[in-house]
Design an enzyme around this catalytic site. Sequence first.
Site, PDB file in Angstrom:
ATOM      1  N   GLU A   1       1.614  -5.234  11.223  1.00 12.94           N
ATOM      2  CA  GLU A   1       1.704  -3.776  11.456  1.00 12.94           C
ATOM      3  C   GLU A   1       0.845  -3.339  12.634  1.00 12.94           C
ATOM      4  OE1 GLU A   1       0.916  -1.502   7.889  1.00 12.94           O
ATOM      5  OE2 GLU A   1       1.961  -2.924   6.601  1.00 12.94           O
TER       6      GLU A   1
ATOM      7  N   GLU B   1      -1.963  -4.680  -0.181  1.00 12.56           N
ATOM      8  CA  GLU B   1      -3.278  -4.029  -0.296  1.00 12.56           C
ATOM      9  C   GLU B   1      -3.901  -4.088  -1.691  1.00 12.56           C
ATOM     10  OE1 GLU B   1      -2.678  -0.091   1.269  1.00 12.56           O
ATOM     11  OE2 GLU B   1      -2.157  -0.831   3.257  1.00 12.56           O
TER      12      GLU B   1
END
Length: 397
Positions: free
Chosen positions: A297, A182
Amino acid sequence: MAENPELTRREFGRAALALGASAMLPGWMRAQELDAQPPSVSFSGPNSLRFHAAARGLLYGAAVNPALLDVDGVAAGGTNDIYALLVKEQAGIVVPENAMKWEGLRPAPSIFDFTQADRFMRSAALAGQKVRGHNLCWHEALPSWFKSTVNQANARTHLTRHIRTVAGHYRGQIHSWDVVNEAIDPEDGRPDGLRKTPWLELIGPDYLDLAFHTAAEADPHARLTYNDYGIELDSPDQTRKREAVLELLQGFKSRGVPIHAVGVQSHIQADGPQPGVGLKSFIREAGKMHLEVYVTEMDVNTHSLTGGPEAQDAAVAEVYRDYLTLVLAEPNVPIVLTWGITDANSWLNEMNEPWAKRKDGAKQRPLPFDENLKPAPAFFALRAAFDSAPPRRKRRG
Ligand code: XIL
């Protein structure tokens, strides 16, 4: 699709027997009782997600919380732990949900505590599963001592020492590492789209190359991955973010930074717009850079989905089907992981956030197995998507 709970127990009983655990089975799982059950829709063994994915050269897996696994029981030859059996049966690859984050490994600046992560590795080895490492560098899950200890003068040393120690500890045992998680957020206003993280502020943009080079030295066998979220949809925001991620990847490639894959987290909202051409072309651009793309995910957020449980389950299954049909059509997508495997242990049912809580107080239904560890319609959607995916060719080298 309604499932008979008895049949589900029978599936687990079979799996437990296959593990040589009959002596430890509770009464309802005894062999005679299992044999007395009528034939059913099976979801274990050759009918599992693990098996169906493998038949296409794909890997299916899930995020797992090692604290929930009866690793000692499995190692001793038998367990009553149906969660452990489910993970073993269904997942060909696993990732620790939190145990390999800085917060999970670093109780103090000079201490590395591998207790939980090692348990997780042991469980994966017993189940013959590959392992993803998650993650080596992130702006979240930093230990409480981080702020008062890490500064501009020592940040490079802290980052490289952490990566060397952790990736080195598991050298040769990790399929792929999320080296950086991220790092992009165009909302932070920088022209390069980099998120203003502590690492960026203390080291500068060079922290990214440094993390990948250090990981490559510590474990030359692992596939090194850049992982991010909010890059799935065709909305203006996500399109901008996707472009910034592509620029980051192009920069890595042009500087010779060792990177092999990009992780698309794939936390998808059940209601609202769905991924489309933008993601498809992103995957192809990554392919041109010789990068694999992992669905790392996936879950389907049902916090604002209306309708009863059955309608919600049908909507979730449709999202899985459409999403996986879209991404698995691309030959450089070899792996799909869900973030958890049962609704009973989803982070979406644990987070105290507006994007997690349902107004009616009911639990979210984001994963292939429901709260009672029975297969949900999403399970069958995942399995069907694997079945209809074009077979993967084996990766060379
Ligand atoms: C989440 C875990 O599931 C939670 O248990 C924890 O409280 C917060 O982190 N993106 C990621 C994961 O890369 O590490 C996050 O995991 C979910 C979003």
